[in-house]
Design a protein around this motif. Sequence first.
Motif, PDB file in Angstrom:
ATOM      1  N   LYS A   1       0.829  -1.202   0.000  1.00 39.16           N
ATOM      2  CA  LYS A   1       0.000   0.000   0.000  1.00 39.16           C
ATOM      3  C   LYS A   1       0.866   1.255   0.000  1.00 39.16           C
ATOM      4  CE  LYS A   1      -4.320  -1.426   1.986  1.00 39.16           C
ATOM      5  NZ  LYS A   1      -5.354  -1.072   2.933  1.00 39.16           N
TER       6      LYS A   1
ATOM      7  N   LYS B   1       0.546   4.022   1.570  1.00 39.94           N
ATOM      8  CA  LYS B   1       0.859   4.616   2.877  1.00 39.94           C
ATOM      9  C   LYS B   1       2.059   3.926   3.529  1.00 39.94           C
ATOM     10  CE  LYS B   1      -2.662   2.239   5.619  1.00 39.94           C
ATOM     11  NZ  LYS B   1      -3.850   2.450   6.437  1.00 39.94           N
ATOM     12  N   TYR B   2       2.246   2.641   3.275  1.00 42.08           N
ATOM     13  CA  TYR B   2       3.410   1.952   3.824  1.00 42.08           C
ATOM     14  C   TYR B   2       4.691   2.370   3.107  1.00 42.08           C
ATOM     15  CZ  TYR B   2      -0.168  -0.775   6.145  1.00 42.08           C
ATOM     16  OH  TYR B   2      -1.250  -1.143   6.892  1.00 42.08           O
TER      17      TYR B   2
ATOM     18  N   TYR C   1       5.138   5.401   1.941  1.00 40.26           N
ATOM     19  CA  TYR C   1       5.435   6.691   2.559  1.00 40.26           C
ATOM     20  C   TYR C   1       6.097   6.504   3.921  1.00 40.26           C
ATOM     21  CZ  TYR C   1       2.579   9.139  -0.939  1.00 40.26           C
ATOM     22  OH  TYR C   1       2.069   9.656  -2.100  1.00 40.26           O
TER      23      TYR C   1
ATOM     24  N   TRP D   1       5.983  12.327   5.411  1.00 39.13           N
ATOM     25  CA  TRP D   1       5.109  12.262   6.581  1.00 39.13           C
ATOM     26  C   TRP D   1       3.778  12.943   6.280  1.00 39.13           C
ATOM     27  CZ3 TRP D   1       7.269  12.871  12.157  1.00 39.13           C
ATOM     28  CH2 TRP D   1       6.303  12.528  13.081  1.00 39.13           C
TER      29      TRP D   1
ATOM     30  N   TYR E   1       1.793  10.740   3.975  1.00 44.62           N
ATOM     31  CA  TYR E   1       1.241   9.626   4.757  1.00 44.62           C
ATOM     32  C   TYR E   1       0.005  10.098   5.538  1.00 44.62           C
ATOM     33  CZ  TYR E   1       0.780   6.051   8.345  1.00 44.62           C
ATOM     34  OH  TYR E   1       0.272   5.090   9.178  1.00 44.62           O
TER      35      TYR E   1
ATOM     36  N   LEU F   1      -2.962  10.797   3.227  1.00 49.72           N
ATOM     37  CA  LEU F   1      -3.575   9.577   2.710  1.00 49.72           C
ATOM     38  C   LEU F   1      -4.433   8.902   3.783  1.00 49.72           C
ATOM     39  CD1 LEU F   1      -3.746   7.808   0.193  1.00 49.72           C
ATOM     40  CD2 LEU F   1      -1.762   6.573   1.038  1.00 49.72           C
ATOM     41  N   VAL F   2      -3.915   8.811   4.995  1.00 45.23           N
ATOM     42  CA  VAL F   2      -4.680   8.213   6.097  1.00 45.23           C
ATOM     43  C   VAL F   2      -5.949   9.021   6.369  1.00 45.23           C
ATOM     44  CG1 VAL F   2      -4.643   7.741   8.590  1.00 45.23           C
ATOM     45  CG2 VAL F   2      -2.699   7.070   7.155  1.00 45.23           C
TER      46      VAL F   2
ATOM     47  N   GLU G   1      -8.440   8.371   3.591  1.00 40.43           N
ATOM     48  CA  GLU G   1      -9.021   7.032   3.720  1.00 40.43           C
ATOM     49  C   GLU G   1     -10.098   6.994   4.797  1.00 40.43           C
ATOM     50  OE1 GLU G   1      -5.685   4.480   4.508  1.00 40.43           O
ATOM     51  OE2 GLU G   1      -5.200   4.225   2.394  1.00 40.43           O
TER      52      GLU G   1
END
Length: 107
Positions: free
Chosen positions: A2, A4-5, A7, A94, A97, A100-101, A104
Motif C-alpha cells: 500500500k 501509505k506503507y 510513505y 510524513w 502519509y 492519505l490516512v 481514507e
Amino acid sequence: MKLKYIYAVICLFGTILPFLQFIPWVIENGLDIPLFVQELFSTRIGAFFGLDVIVSAVALFVFIYTESKRIQMPYFWVPMLATLSVGVSLGLPWFLYMRLVHLEKRA
C-alpha cells in the motif's frame, strides 16, 4: 504494498540517511550553528543544495498549510515540525502519509 506503507518507509529512510551524516558532525563539532552554515555554503555545490532545500521547505510549508485546510486535516503542524527538525526528506513523506490516512478515513 500500500502507498501509505511506502510513505512510512520513505519517512524512515528520510530520517536515518540525513542523520548518518549529521550526528557524526555534531559529535565532532557540537551544535555550532555558525560553523554549520559556513560549511554548508563553503562551496557552490553545497550552496546549491542548501538553497534548494530551503526553497523546497518553504514550498512544502505552503502546500501543507493550504492542502490541510482544504481537506480539513488536523495536526498539519506535525510534518512542518518534522521538516524543521530533520528536513524535507521526512516532512514531505510524513505529510503525504498523514494526508492519505486522513482521506481514507473520510471515504
